[in-house]
Write an enzyme that holds these catalytic residues in place. Sequence first.
Site, PDB file in Angstrom:
ATOM      1  N   ASN A   1       0.862  -1.182   0.000  1.00 34.21           N
ATOM      2  CA  ASN A   1       0.000   0.000   0.000  1.00 34.21           C
ATOM      3  C   ASN A   1       0.896   1.228   0.000  1.00 34.21           C
ATOM      4  O   ASN A   1       1.469   1.578   1.026  1.00 34.21           O
ATOM      5  CB  ASN A   1      -0.887  -0.038   1.261  1.00 34.21           C
ATOM      6  CG  ASN A   1      -1.763   1.202   1.379  1.00 34.21           C
ATOM      7  OD1 ASN A   1      -1.812   2.030   0.468  1.00 34.21           O
ATOM      8  ND2 ASN A   1      -2.453   1.338   2.506  1.00 34.21           N
ATOM      9  N   TRP A   2       1.015   1.844  -1.173  1.00 32.72           N
ATOM     10  CA  TRP A   2       1.934   2.982  -1.295  1.00 32.72           C
ATOM     11  C   TRP A   2       1.361   4.256  -0.668  1.00 32.72           C
ATOM     12  O   TRP A   2       2.049   5.250  -0.562  1.00 32.72           O
ATOM     13  CB  TRP A   2       2.252   3.253  -2.765  1.00 32.72           C
ATOM     14  CG  TRP A   2       3.087   2.195  -3.431  1.00 32.72           C
ATOM     15  CD1 TRP A   2       3.638   1.078  -2.846  1.00 32.72           C
ATOM     16  CD2 TRP A   2       3.486   2.157  -4.813  1.00 32.72           C
ATOM     17  NE1 TRP A   2       4.355   0.365  -3.781  1.00 32.72           N
ATOM     18  CE2 TRP A   2       4.276   1.004  -4.992  1.00 32.72           C
ATOM     19  CE3 TRP A   2       3.255   2.989  -5.911  1.00 32.72           C
ATOM     20  CZ2 TRP A   2       4.825   0.656  -6.224  1.00 32.72           C
ATOM     21  CZ3 TRP A   2       3.807   2.649  -7.144  1.00 32.72           C
ATOM     22  CH2 TRP A   2       4.586   1.496  -7.302  1.00 32.72           C
ATOM     23  N   LYS A   3       0.093   4.252  -0.337  1.00 33.35           N
ATOM     24  CA  LYS A   3      -0.570   5.457   0.213  1.00 33.35           C
ATOM     25  C   LYS A   3      -0.305   6.658  -0.717  1.00 33.35           C
ATOM     26  O   LYS A   3      -0.325   6.481  -1.918  1.00 33.35           O
ATOM     27  CB  LYS A   3      -0.097   5.686   1.645  1.00 33.35           C
ATOM     28  CG  LYS A   3      -0.285   4.408   2.500  1.00 33.35           C
ATOM     29  CD  LYS A   3      -0.093   4.592   3.949  1.00 33.35           C
ATOM     30  CE  LYS A   3      -0.331   3.256   4.639  1.00 33.35           C
ATOM     31  NZ  LYS A   3      -0.264   3.351   6.090  1.00 33.35           N
TER      32      LYS A   3
ATOM     33  N   HIS B   1      -9.857   1.196   4.385  1.00 35.72           N
ATOM     34  CA  HIS B   1      -8.561   1.300   5.056  1.00 35.72           C
ATOM     35  C   HIS B   1      -8.685   2.247   6.250  1.00 35.72           C
ATOM     36  O   HIS B   1      -9.438   3.228   6.205  1.00 35.72           O
ATOM     37  CB  HIS B   1      -7.486   1.809   4.086  1.00 35.72           C
ATOM     38  CG  HIS B   1      -6.124   1.799   4.699  1.00 35.72           C
ATOM     39  ND1 HIS B   1      -5.662   2.840   5.461  1.00 35.72           N
ATOM     40  CD2 HIS B   1      -5.153   0.857   4.701  1.00 35.72           C
ATOM     41  CE1 HIS B   1      -4.445   2.534   5.908  1.00 35.72           C
ATOM     42  NE2 HIS B   1      -4.117   1.333   5.448  1.00 35.72           N
TER      43      HIS B   1
ATOM     44  N   GLU C   1      -6.976   4.619   7.295  1.00 35.67           N
ATOM     45  CA  GLU C   1      -6.820   6.065   7.042  1.00 35.67           C
ATOM     46  C   GLU C   1      -8.050   6.653   6.356  1.00 35.67           C
ATOM     47  O   GLU C   1      -8.384   7.813   6.568  1.00 35.67           O
ATOM     48  CB  GLU C   1      -5.531   6.303   6.240  1.00 35.67           C
ATOM     49  CG  GLU C   1      -4.319   6.168   7.143  1.00 35.67           C
ATOM     50  CD  GLU C   1      -3.120   5.501   6.509  1.00 35.67           C
ATOM     51  OE1 GLU C   1      -2.993   5.502   5.271  1.00 35.67           O
ATOM     52  OE2 GLU C   1      -2.292   4.951   7.280  1.00 35.67           O
TER      53      GLU C   1
ATOM     54  N   GLU D   1      -5.964  -4.962  10.235  1.00 32.35           N
ATOM     55  CA  GLU D   1      -4.936  -3.958  10.511  1.00 32.35           C
ATOM     56  C   GLU D   1      -5.308  -3.187  11.770  1.00 32.35           C
ATOM     57  O   GLU D   1      -6.082  -2.217  11.701  1.00 32.35           O
ATOM     58  CB  GLU D   1      -4.831  -2.971   9.349  1.00 32.35           C
ATOM     59  CG  GLU D   1      -4.412  -3.594   8.042  1.00 32.35           C
ATOM     60  CD  GLU D   1      -3.795  -2.564   7.101  1.00 32.35           C
ATOM     61  OE1 GLU D   1      -2.645  -2.735   6.734  1.00 32.35           O
ATOM     62  OE2 GLU D   1      -4.464  -1.579   6.773  1.00 32.35           O
TER      63      GLU D   1
ATOM     64  N   GLY E   1       1.871   2.220  10.854  1.00 35.66           N
ATOM     65  CA  GLY E   1       2.831   3.320  10.762  1.00 35.66           C
ATOM     66  C   GLY E   1       3.472   3.699  12.087  1.00 35.66           C
ATOM     67  O   GLY E   1       4.088   4.755  12.206  1.00 35.66           O
TER      68      GLY E   1
ATOM     69  N   SER F   1       2.785  -2.063  10.462  1.00 34.43           N
ATOM     70  CA  SER F   1       4.224  -2.089  10.778  1.00 34.43           C
ATOM     71  C   SER F   1       4.895  -3.413  10.433  1.00 34.43           C
ATOM     72  O   SER F   1       5.806  -3.856  11.129  1.00 34.43           O
ATOM     73  CB  SER F   1       4.462  -1.719  12.245  1.00 34.43           C
ATOM     74  OG  SER F   1       4.066  -0.382  12.469  1.00 34.43           O
TER      75      SER F   1
ATOM     76  N   GLY G   1       2.683  -0.932   4.319  1.00 36.42           N
ATOM     77  CA  GLY G   1       2.782   0.465   3.894  1.00 36.42           C
ATOM     78  C   GLY G   1       4.235   0.877   3.770  1.00 36.42           C
ATOM     79  O   GLY G   1       4.894   0.640   2.755  1.00 36.42           O
ATOM     80  N   GLY G   2       4.772   1.451   4.839  1.00 33.64           N
ATOM     81  CA  GLY G   2       6.125   2.030   4.835  1.00 33.64           C
ATOM     82  C   GLY G   2       7.194   1.122   4.236  1.00 33.64           C
ATOM     83  O   GLY G   2       8.023   1.579   3.437  1.00 33.64           O
TER      84      GLY G   2
HETATM   85  P1  PGA Z   1       2.415   0.375   7.654  1.00 35.84           P
HETATM   86  O1  PGA Z   1       0.986   0.575   6.960  1.00 35.84           O
HETATM   87  O2  PGA Z   1       3.004  -0.895   7.119  1.00 35.84           O
HETATM   88  O3  PGA Z   1       3.211   1.587   7.281  1.00 35.84           O
HETATM   89  O4  PGA Z   1       2.154   0.277   9.143  1.00 35.84           O
HETATM   90  C1  PGA Z   1       0.159  -0.524   6.705  1.00 35.84           C
HETATM   91  C2  PGA Z   1      -1.151  -0.050   6.082  1.00 35.84           C
HETATM   92  O5  PGA Z   1      -1.656   0.998   6.471  1.00 35.84           O
HETATM   93  O6  PGA Z   1      -1.709  -0.714   5.183  1.00 35.84           O
END
Ligand code: PGA
Length: 246
Positions: free
Chosen positions: A9-11, A96, A98, A165, A171, A207, A228-229
């Site tokens: 997930n590149w956001k 998601h 966010e 999640e 994050g 994470s 994500g990250g």
């Molecule tokens: P993260 O994000 O790996 O940076 O914690 C995961 C996500 O929000 O899908």
Amino acid sequence: MRYLVFAANWKMNIGPVEARQYMRSFLDAGELPSGRGVWVFPPAVSLQAVAQSLAGQEHIVAGAQDIYWEPKGAFTGAISGALAAQAGARKVLIGHSERRHVFGETDADTGKKMAAALAADLQPVLCVGETLEQREAGKTLAVVARQLEAALGTKTRGEVTIAYEPVWAIGTGKNATPKDAADVHMAIRRWLTDRGAKVTRILYGGSVSLKNAEDLLAEPEIDGVLVGGASLDPHAWAELVRTRSA
Ligand code: PGA
């Protein structure tokens, strides 16, 4: 052998020019180990670049991070399932954390988006998870069940992908332990099979990194990861998707 999914997930990162370079580096790292799939969720503007880079790939696909539920019309800034599909998306993230917590998306919205995804032939990945406050109050399973029911209704279709999640793990560098995640995955799987789901795939997200992926994937309840990250660098991501698994 279990099929493991690695979803990136590149956001709000990696535009179309960078996306082509990213995909070139990632694909140059070589063939995926068998029994693995990689799903890439770029920002909408980079969907087509990613999808075009993946021509001829069977186990690597692109997906949208979000869609709006209306099929078309005067909805400035939004994209429909059909538009995402036309840009090359095969999957879509729904609900998601966010979207829910930064943009105020409600449970009811996720239900409409699930229906819109299926109508556009996109395979939805429904994201669920509790906040720290909810976990500490012992409400994790109740919250997750509420999110599942709002998005899926009381009867589920044949095939469902869920990403569990926990909000407090996204994050933050604080991941759920494999055991914590497995307990929730088991409850989600039971909820789904009780309502008629046949094939369920439950990914863990929050994470996930090169450091913890192997331990998480050793847990049989975890069918893959949503990252994500740690997915933003193509070399590190190429390494992560090759994580050893028990
Ligand atoms: P993260 O994000 O790996 O940076 O914690 C995961 C996500 O929000 O899908």
